[in-house]
Design a protein around this motif. Structure first.
Motif, PDB file in Angstrom:
ATOM      1  N   ALA A  29       0.839  -1.208   0.000  1.00 22.93           N
ATOM      2  CA  ALA A  29       0.000   0.000   0.000  1.00 22.93           C
ATOM      3  C   ALA A  29       0.872   1.255   0.000  1.00 22.93           C
ATOM      4  O   ALA A  29       0.580   2.232  -0.703  1.00 22.93           O
ATOM      5  CB  ALA A  29      -0.924  -0.002   1.212  1.00 22.93           C
ATOM      6  N   ALA A  30       1.954   1.217   0.778  1.00 18.56           N
ATOM      7  CA  ALA A  30       2.856   2.371   0.838  1.00 18.56           C
ATOM      8  C   ALA A  30       3.476   2.643  -0.533  1.00 18.56           C
ATOM      9  O   ALA A  30       3.585   3.794  -0.961  1.00 18.56           O
ATOM     10  CB  ALA A  30       3.943   2.131   1.877  1.00 18.56           C
ATOM     11  N   PHE A  31       3.863   1.595  -1.221  1.00 14.41           N
ATOM     12  CA  PHE A  31       4.478   1.744  -2.542  1.00 14.41           C
ATOM     13  C   PHE A  31       3.479   2.278  -3.568  1.00 14.41           C
ATOM     14  O   PHE A  31       3.764   3.236  -4.295  1.00 14.41           O
ATOM     15  CB  PHE A  31       5.045   0.400  -2.999  1.00 14.41           C
ATOM     16  CG  PHE A  31       5.710   0.457  -4.341  1.00 14.41           C
ATOM     17  CD1 PHE A  31       6.909   1.120  -4.518  1.00 14.41           C
ATOM     18  CD2 PHE A  31       5.119  -0.153  -5.434  1.00 14.41           C
ATOM     19  CE1 PHE A  31       7.516   1.182  -5.767  1.00 14.41           C
ATOM     20  CE2 PHE A  31       5.707  -0.105  -6.680  1.00 14.41           C
ATOM     21  CZ  PHE A  31       6.913   0.567  -6.853  1.00 14.41           C
ATOM     22  N   GLY A  32       2.303   1.680  -3.613  1.00 16.31           N
ATOM     23  CA  GLY A  32       1.291   2.109  -4.583  1.00 16.31           C
ATOM     24  C   GLY A  32       0.858   3.551  -4.384  1.00 16.31           C
ATOM     25  O   GLY A  32       0.814   4.348  -5.330  1.00 16.31           O
ATOM     26  N   TRP A  33       0.535   3.888  -3.164  1.00 13.62           N
ATOM     27  CA  TRP A  33       0.108   5.251  -2.859  1.00 13.62           C
ATOM     28  C   TRP A  33       1.273   6.217  -3.040  1.00 13.62           C
ATOM     29  O   TRP A  33       1.103   7.353  -3.482  1.00 13.62           O
ATOM     30  CB  TRP A  33      -0.423   5.294  -1.434  1.00 13.62           C
ATOM     31  CG  TRP A  33      -1.235   6.491  -1.077  1.00 13.62           C
ATOM     32  CD1 TRP A  33      -1.385   7.649  -1.774  1.00 13.62           C
ATOM     33  CD2 TRP A  33      -2.007   6.654   0.112  1.00 13.62           C
ATOM     34  NE1 TRP A  33      -2.198   8.520  -1.100  1.00 13.62           N
ATOM     35  CE2 TRP A  33      -2.595   7.925   0.060  1.00 13.62           C
ATOM     36  CE3 TRP A  33      -2.250   5.852   1.206  1.00 13.62           C
ATOM     37  CZ2 TRP A  33      -3.407   8.403   1.082  1.00 13.62           C
ATOM     38  CZ3 TRP A  33      -3.058   6.335   2.208  1.00 13.62           C
ATOM     39  CH2 TRP A  33      -3.635   7.600   2.141  1.00 13.62           C
ATOM     40  N   GLY A  34       2.471   5.757  -2.711  1.00 17.58           N
ATOM     41  CA  GLY A  34       3.664   6.597  -2.851  1.00 17.58           C
ATOM     42  C   GLY A  34       3.924   7.004  -4.284  1.00 17.58           C
ATOM     43  O   GLY A  34       4.331   8.134  -4.562  1.00 17.58           O
ATOM     44  N   ILE A  35       3.684   6.091  -5.223  1.00 16.40           N
ATOM     45  CA  ILE A  35       3.855   6.428  -6.645  1.00 16.40           C
ATOM     46  C   ILE A  35       2.903   7.559  -7.030  1.00 16.40           C
ATOM     47  O   ILE A  35       3.290   8.512  -7.706  1.00 16.40           O
ATOM     48  CB  ILE A  35       3.615   5.189  -7.532  1.00 16.40           C
ATOM     49  CG1 ILE A  35       4.758   4.201  -7.363  1.00 16.40           C
ATOM     50  CG2 ILE A  35       3.473   5.586  -9.002  1.00 16.40           C
ATOM     51  CD1 ILE A  35       4.521   2.879  -8.056  1.00 16.40           C
ATOM     52  N   GLY A  36       1.668   7.459  -6.570  1.00 20.71           N
ATOM     53  CA  GLY A  36       0.703   8.529  -6.842  1.00 20.71           C
ATOM     54  C   GLY A  36       1.144   9.858  -6.262  1.00 20.71           C
ATOM     55  O   GLY A  36       1.005  10.905  -6.902  1.00 20.71           O
ATOM     56  N   LEU A  37       1.694   9.832  -5.057  1.00 22.56           N
ATOM     57  CA  LEU A  37       2.178  11.067  -4.430  1.00 22.56           C
ATOM     58  C   LEU A  37       3.342  11.675  -5.206  1.00 22.56           C
ATOM     59  O   LEU A  37       3.440  12.894  -5.331  1.00 22.56           O
ATOM     60  CB  LEU A  37       2.618  10.795  -2.991  1.00 22.56           C
ATOM     61  CG  LEU A  37       1.559  10.899  -1.925  1.00 22.56           C
ATOM     62  CD1 LEU A  37       2.146  10.544  -0.563  1.00 22.56           C
ATOM     63  CD2 LEU A  37       0.939  12.271  -1.878  1.00 22.56           C
TER      64      LEU A  37
END
Length: 100
Positions: free
Chosen positions: A55-63
Motif C-alpha cells: 500500500a505504501a508503494f502504490g500510494w507513494g507512486i501517486g504522491l
C-alpha cells in the motif's frame, strides 16, 4: 486589458495554491494511514510479512506524480508545457478565425 491580466494571474495563483494545499493534505493522509497499516501489520503478524509496504508503494507512486505536477517538474512534458500548448492553440484559433 491590464485588469484582465491581473485577474488572470490571480486566478492562476489561487489554483496553484489549491494544488499545493491538496498535495500536502494527501501527504499527511499518506503518513497517517500508512503508519496505521504498519501498526496493524505488526499487531497481526509481527511483520513476518510486511504487506503494508504494498500500500505504501502504490500510494507513494501517486504522491510522487502529484508532487511532479504541483512543483512543475514533469519528467514527460517539461516545465510550463501546458501553458505553452494553451497559447499555441489560442494563436492557432486566432489564425483560423481571421480566414473565416
Amino acid at each position: 486589458m491590464e485588469e484582465f491580466e491581473k485577474e488572470n494571474k490571480y486566478i492562476r495563483a489561487k489554483e496553484r495554491v489549491a494544488e499545493i494545499k491538496k498535495f500536502y493534505t494527501s501527504l499527511i493522509s499518506y503518513i497517517i494511514f500508512i503508519s496505521l497499516l504498519a501498526g496493524l501489520n505488526y499487531y497481526v503478524d509481527q511483520w513476518s510479512y510486511p504487506w503494508f509496504l504494498w500500500a505504501a508503494f502504490g500510494w507513494g507512486i501517486g504522491l510522487v506524480f502529484q508532487w511532479f505536477k504541483v512543483y512543475g517538474m514533469s519528467p514527460f512534458f517539461g516545465r510550463n508545457w501546458e501553458e505553452r500548448k494553451i497559447r499555441e492553440f489560442m494563436q492557432e484559433d486566432d489564425r483560423v478565425k481571421r480566414w473565416e
